[in-house]
Enzyme design. Structure first.
Site, short mmCIF file in Angstrom:
data_model
loop_
_atom_site.label_atom_id
_atom_site.label_comp_id
_atom_site.label_asym_id
_atom_site.label_seq_id
_atom_site.Cartn_x
_atom_site.Cartn_y
_atom_site.Cartn_z
N ARG A 122 -13.63 26.95 15.86
CA ARG A 122 -14.00 26.57 14.50
C ARG A 122 -12.86 25.79 13.85
NH1 ARG A 122 -18.87 26.75 15.15
NH2 ARG A 122 -19.31 26.73 12.92
N HIS B 72 -17.21 17.65 17.61
CA HIS B 72 -17.89 18.96 17.54
C HIS B 72 -19.09 18.99 18.49
CE1 HIS B 72 -18.48 22.64 14.72
NE2 HIS B 72 -18.87 22.92 15.95
#
Length: 319
Positions: free
Chosen positions: A234, A282
């Site tokens: 994250r 991502h």
């Protein structure tokens, strides 16, 4: 027999992949894909299920009667921070394909750094034929922070490639053949780590955990020189100013970053142009949309049959 509840789809994925994935999914149910302009402003009351990823902040006020919320990925911090999240079960996505994709990304990046790929790219551009002293994987210890499904699979596959592996998690986890650390054993773990891999969920405890203090405690005796930081977890778990400073000062020898504090990464970010940094948008473990919808269908079937839902999120823990 009562009519089956519709399913709300609110996924900030590639739109065509969502449309293709919905073909044949949720048989016998109406599917309300909020990416379709036809559903703009639609009344979503009385609907039991929603599949979400980076949803609009008004979703839960528009859909006040949800019974289960499904995350479109392994992470759930994007759901936990949405306004008005109802007190209903929250299910995260656990699937072989998602796990495999993350392990592919981790192994690939460990190999890119091990085999000094950027150095050879630079030499190829300059048309320089030169070999570099090359350690093997067995000389490198990869330390994985986060020992859930993704972390444990990555450790197994790194081991197949010959890397030494160790792991750290907040609470103790046992993995056959792998030394693991927990809690306040972090410093011992870091002192043995050459390549640090972040696969942590984002919680109050992990926010900003990858910082200058952590980087300074990594092992300095790697045959490649300075240690490497690889984050597929994250973006909120890392302090990017500290990563940049560590790369510029030589505290870190390289990095692979798939996640960032703010996404998309700003066009003027120095990470784009750094020769010792790999940037991906991502995508380390992009969800297989068809697998996601199959997973949601299975969980809805369980729920409507009176069986317990699987992969429930502990909201207090944050994962």
């Amino acid at each position: 027999m009562p009519a089956k509840s519709p399913v709300i789809i609110d996924l900030k994925f590639i739109p065509q992949e969502v449309e293709d994935g919905l073909k044949g999914a949720f048989a016998g149910r109406e599917v309300i894909n909020l990416a379709d302009p036809a559903h703009k402003g639609r009344d979503l009351s009385g609907i039991d299920y929603a599949v979400v990823w980076k949803s609009a902040p008004d979703l839960f006020s528009r859909a006040p009667d949800l019974k289960v919320v499904f995350s479109g990925g392994a992470g759930v911090d994007h759901v936990l921070t949405l306004p008005g999240l109802p007190d209903v079960p929250l299910v995260r996505f656990v699937d072989r394909s998602l796990t495999t994709r993350m392990s592919e990304w981790v192994v690939m990046n460990c190999l890119l750094h091990l085999r000094q790929h950027r150095a050879y790219e630079a030499r190829a551009k300059a048309r320089v034929w030169e070999d570099l002293s090359q350690p093997e994987a067995a000389e490198i210890t990869v330390g994985v922070m986060g020992l859930g499904v993704l972390g444990q699979d990555a450790i197994r596959k790194l081991g197949v490639m010959g890397f030494k592996t160790i792991g750290w998690s907040r609470s103790k986890k046992e993995i056959d053949g792998v030394q693991t650390f927990a809690g306040d054993e972090l410093d011992v773990f870091l002192a043995r780590t050459d390549f640090l891999v972040g696969l942590l969920p984002l919680t109050d405890e992990t926010r900003g955990i990858f910082n200058a203090v952590v980087f300074s405690k990594l092992r300095r005796g790697s045959p490649l020189g300075a240690p490497v930081f690889i984050n597929g977890g994250r973006g909120g778990s890392q302090v990017e100013a500290d990563i940049l400073a560590a790369l510029q000062s030589g505290v870190l020898g390289g990095a692979s970053l798939d996640v960032f504090e703010q996404e998309p990464l700003a066009r003027d970010s120095p990470f784009w142009d750094m020769g010792n940094v790999y940037v991906t948008p991502h995508v380390a473990a992009s969800s297989d949309v068809k697998a996601l919808f199959s997973h949601v269908e299975q969980q809805i079937d369980r729920f409507e049959s009176g069986l317990p839902l699987q992969h429930l999120v502990d909201r207090k823990a944050g994962y």
